[in-house]
Design a protein around this motif. Structure first.
Motif, short mmCIF file in Angstrom:
data_model
loop_
_atom_site.label_atom_id
_atom_site.label_comp_id
_atom_site.label_asym_id
_atom_site.label_seq_id
_atom_site.Cartn_x
_atom_site.Cartn_y
_atom_site.Cartn_z
N ALA A 137 0.84 -1.20 0.00
CA ALA A 137 0.00 0.00 0.00
C ALA A 137 0.87 1.26 0.00
CB ALA A 137 -0.94 0.00 1.21
N ALA A 138 1.94 1.24 0.79
CA ALA A 138 2.85 2.39 0.83
C ALA A 138 3.55 2.57 -0.52
CB ALA A 138 3.88 2.21 1.94
N ALA A 139 3.94 1.46 -1.14
CA ALA A 139 4.58 1.54 -2.46
C ALA A 139 3.63 2.09 -3.51
CB ALA A 139 5.10 0.16 -2.87
N SER A 140 2.37 1.69 -3.44
CA SER A 140 1.38 2.23 -4.37
C SER A 140 1.18 3.73 -4.14
CB SER A 140 0.04 1.51 -4.20
OG SER A 140 0.15 0.19 -4.62
N TYR A 141 1.12 4.11 -2.88
CA TYR A 141 0.94 5.52 -2.55
C TYR A 141 2.11 6.36 -3.04
CZ TYR A 141 0.34 9.74 0.24
OH TYR A 141 0.20 11.05 0.64
N LEU A 142 3.32 5.82 -2.93
CA LEU A 142 4.52 6.54 -3.36
C LEU A 142 4.77 6.43 -4.87
CD1 LEU A 142 6.92 5.54 -0.45
CD2 LEU A 142 5.79 7.75 -0.81
N GLY A 143 4.02 5.55 -5.53
CA GLY A 143 4.15 5.39 -6.98
C GLY A 143 5.32 4.52 -7.39
N VAL A 144 5.79 3.65 -6.52
CA VAL A 144 6.93 2.79 -6.84
C VAL A 144 6.57 1.30 -6.77
CG1 VAL A 144 8.67 4.47 -6.12
CG2 VAL A 144 7.75 2.87 -4.45
N ARG A 145 5.31 0.99 -6.87
CA ARG A 145 4.90 -0.41 -6.75
C ARG A 145 5.35 -1.23 -7.95
NH1 ARG A 145 -0.94 -3.19 -5.97
NH2 ARG A 145 -0.12 -5.23 -5.47
N HIS A 146 5.22 -0.70 -9.13
CA HIS A 146 5.59 -1.42 -10.34
C HIS A 146 6.73 -0.69 -11.02
CE1 HIS A 146 2.16 -4.02 -9.94
NE2 HIS A 146 1.36 -2.97 -9.83
N THR A 147 7.89 -1.32 -11.03
CA THR A 147 9.06 -0.75 -11.70
C THR A 147 9.61 -1.80 -12.65
OG1 THR A 147 10.52 -1.52 -9.93
CG2 THR A 147 9.65 0.71 -9.73
N ALA A 148 10.54 -1.40 -13.48
CA ALA A 148 11.17 -2.36 -14.40
C ALA A 148 12.10 -3.27 -13.60
CB ALA A 148 11.96 -1.61 -15.47
N GLY A 149 11.99 -4.56 -13.82
CA GLY A 149 12.84 -5.51 -13.10
C GLY A 149 12.27 -5.84 -11.73
N ILE A 150 13.16 -6.11 -10.80
CA ILE A 150 12.75 -6.47 -9.44
C ILE A 150 12.35 -5.20 -8.69
CG2 ILE A 150 13.51 -7.51 -7.28
CD1 ILE A 150 15.42 -9.22 -8.94
N ASP A 151 11.27 -5.27 -7.98
CA ASP A 151 10.76 -4.11 -7.24
C ASP A 151 11.46 -4.00 -5.89
OD1 ASP A 151 8.99 -3.58 -9.29
OD2 ASP A 151 7.40 -4.80 -8.40
N TRP A 152 12.72 -3.58 -5.88
CA TRP A 152 13.50 -3.51 -4.65
C TRP A 152 12.91 -2.53 -3.65
CZ3 TRP A 152 16.41 -7.45 -3.91
CH2 TRP A 152 17.06 -8.06 -4.97
N ILE A 153 12.43 -1.41 -4.12
CA ILE A 153 11.87 -0.40 -3.21
C ILE A 153 10.63 -0.95 -2.52
CG2 ILE A 153 10.87 1.91 -3.07
CD1 ILE A 153 12.63 2.64 -5.49
N ARG A 154 9.78 -1.63 -3.28
CA ARG A 154 8.56 -2.21 -2.69
C ARG A 154 8.93 -3.26 -1.65
NH1 ARG A 154 5.02 -6.73 -4.61
NH2 ARG A 154 6.58 -6.95 -6.23
N HIS A 155 9.90 -4.10 -1.96
CA HIS A 155 10.30 -5.14 -1.01
C HIS A 155 10.94 -4.54 0.24
CE1 HIS A 155 9.08 -8.05 -3.87
NE2 HIS A 155 10.09 -7.86 -4.71
N ALA A 156 11.72 -3.49 0.06
CA ALA A 156 12.32 -2.81 1.22
C ALA A 156 11.24 -2.20 2.10
CB ALA A 156 13.30 -1.75 0.75
N LEU A 157 10.22 -1.63 1.47
CA LEU A 157 9.10 -1.08 2.25
C LEU A 157 8.36 -2.17 3.00
CD1 LEU A 157 7.67 1.55 -0.25
CD2 LEU A 157 8.67 2.02 1.98
N GLN A 158 8.16 -3.32 2.37
CA GLN A 158 7.49 -4.43 3.04
C GLN A 158 8.27 -4.89 4.26
OE1 GLN A 158 7.31 -7.21 -0.20
NE2 GLN A 158 5.23 -6.60 -0.77
N VAL A 159 9.56 -5.09 4.10
CA VAL A 159 10.39 -5.56 5.22
C VAL A 159 10.47 -4.47 6.30
CG1 VAL A 159 12.72 -6.25 5.88
CG2 VAL A 159 11.71 -7.17 3.80
#
Length: 86
Positions: A45-67
């Motif tokens: 949800a935070a990644a979607s709000y920040l606009g970084v949920r879907h990126t090219a390749g592995i979504d490192w920012i989304r995974h970092a936010l999850q952890v």
């Protein structure tokens, strides 16, 4: 099958969150999975709000936010669980 993936994701995210936190957290595996799953959902949800949920390749920012969210949740839950089960 979706429930199985949620449990697996919760386990992975929860264990990574416990590794990020310093010291030992007296949280059992079942609670780690639940908190990890909650962290994964809130991190998405935070990644979607920040606009970084879907990126090219592995979504490192989304995974970092999850952890990160799961680590905060474990840090909040751990003292209460330890105090309750002494």
């Amino acid at each position: 099958m979706t429930i199985l993936w949620a449990v697996i994701a919760g386990l992975v995210v929860g264990l990574l969150a416990k590794l990020v936190l310093p010291g030992r957290q007296p949280v059992p595996l079942w609670l780690t999975v639940l908190v990890g799953a909650a962290g994964a959902v809130l991190g998405n949800a935070a990644a979607s709000y920040l606009g970084v949920r879907h990126t090219a390749g592995i979504d490192w920012i989304r995974h970092a936010l999850q952890v990160g969210v799961a680590a905060v949740l474990i840090a909040l839950v751990s003292p209460g669980y330890a105090r309750r089960h002494r």
